[in-house]
Design a protein around this motif. Sequence first.
Motif, PDB file in Angstrom:
ATOM      1  N   LYS A  29     -86.619  35.425  16.706  1.00 54.59           N
ATOM      2  CA  LYS A  29     -86.105  34.019  16.760  1.00 54.59           C
ATOM      3  C   LYS A  29     -85.114  33.352  15.657  1.00 54.59           C
ATOM      4  N   VAL A  30     -85.828  33.749  14.497  1.00 55.31           N
ATOM      5  CA  VAL A  30     -85.070  32.660  12.858  1.00 55.31           C
ATOM      6  C   VAL A  30     -83.753  33.394  12.784  1.00 55.31           C
ATOM      7  N   VAL A  31     -83.777  34.338  12.892  1.00 50.78           N
ATOM      8  CA  VAL A  31     -82.358  34.636  13.256  1.00 50.78           C
ATOM      9  C   VAL A  31     -81.037  34.762  13.800  1.00 50.78           C
ATOM     10  N   GLN A  32     -81.993  34.294  14.706  1.00 49.50           N
ATOM     11  CA  GLN A  32     -80.763  33.960  15.857  1.00 49.50           C
ATOM     12  C   GLN A  32     -80.873  32.530  16.271  1.00 49.50           C
ATOM     13  N   LEU A  33     -81.461  31.995  15.207  1.00 49.70           N
ATOM     14  CA  LEU A  33     -81.894  30.036  16.048  1.00 49.70           C
ATOM     15  C   LEU A  33     -79.528  29.245  15.144  1.00 49.70           C
ATOM     16  N   PRO A  34     -78.902  28.691  15.835  1.00 49.40           N
ATOM     17  CA  PRO A  34     -77.705  28.243  16.245  1.00 49.40           C
ATOM     18  C   PRO A  34     -77.392  28.345  14.577  1.00 49.40           C
ATOM     19  N   GLU A  35     -78.381  27.293  13.473  1.00 54.46           N
ATOM     20  CA  GLU A  35     -78.251  26.805  11.982  1.00 54.46           C
ATOM     21  C   GLU A  35     -77.976  28.076  11.567  1.00 54.46           C
ATOM     22  N   VAL A  36     -79.250  29.235  11.749  1.00 48.18           N
ATOM     23  CA  VAL A  36     -79.446  30.860  10.612  1.00 48.18           C
ATOM     24  C   VAL A  36     -78.070  31.192  11.456  1.00 48.18           C
ATOM     25  N   VAL A  37     -76.947  31.310  12.410  1.00 45.89           N
ATOM     26  CA  VAL A  37     -76.133  32.065  12.475  1.00 45.89           C
ATOM     27  C   VAL A  37     -74.799  31.721  11.621  1.00 45.89           C
ATOM     28  N   ALA A  38     -75.166  30.441  12.040  1.00 41.95           N
ATOM     29  CA  ALA A  38     -74.180  29.214  11.444  1.00 41.95           C
ATOM     30  C   ALA A  38     -73.376  29.382   9.369  1.00 41.95           C
TER      31      ALA A  38
END
Length: 329
Positions: free
Chosen positions: A280-289
């Motif tokens: 879930k974490v690695v696909q969060l928009p802020e993490v992807v950015a």
Amino acid sequence: MVRKLSRRAAVASVVATALLGTVAWAQNGSASFPDKPVKIVVPFAPGAGTDAMGRLMAQKLGEVMGGSFVVENRTGASGAIGTQYVAQQPADGYTLLLVASPFTTVAASLPNAGYDPLKSFAPVGMIASGPLVWATNHQTGIHTMQELVAYAKQKPGVLNYGSAGAGGVNHLVLELLKAKTGTFITHIPYRGVAPAAMDMVSGQVQLVTGTIPALLPLVKDGRIKPLAVTSAKRSSAMPDVPSMAEAGFKGFDVLNYFALAAPAGTPAAVIDKLNTALNKVVQLPEVVARFKLDAVEATPGTPTAQAKFIESDYHAWRDVVQTQNLKIE
């Protein structure tokens, strides 16, 4: 006869109680996990790319799982000190390792690394990966990887290559190139990519590889020239730079990666819970950015997928070490 039966019954009762306790922990302990702080050990110094990745994961896993995740830096021996430490911790999920490329390269190149990347850990999941970039200075007059190899064949040992240290991915990627092309390029180890890159700008070495964020400022300033990324496909962070396949080197695919691992024997229920949260974490928009700024891409997946990746990476680097007859202390 009665006594023997009683003893057997007593033993059976103890075993049953222990098994019930184990089952109860697997059901209830994992359900409440984490109910105390989880430590993510980063085996490198604060401020490094692995440290930043570890702190990002700690923050976001805490938010997703509703617990406390903290980073602890344990440095030394190219990451082996911190890695050994985690391998020796209780297998309960409360001590994790931020895994990066040296996890496999150091184990493959050092006979006394002090841990087995395939047996000492339980994979939790991959985080992200991205290529390195080959770069040279303008004094060489080299513009492509093909020209680089031709020059190295014409003048063996004349080209100097600066790495971030012996046995690291920046070193072994050079040895892989040498093994595939039959060339000889002189390896000069540094304490990090930054000093190697600056010596390349001044002409003391002619070639380096580094992560894209580490070398991109020098590329944008026009002080060094990128030749290719080390992966089989182009990087969106350097869309004008060819992949190794496009540069004429098919089957050459080297990625700098990040993952999480726990001590071997950590309960599957805890691993699964951590893996679900990590995906879930690695696909969060802020993490992807954030990943985009670091020139890496999210690599969500299962613990089994991570185990296969680590095994393949380790064996590939061990083959390079053996082929090149490297002796690294």
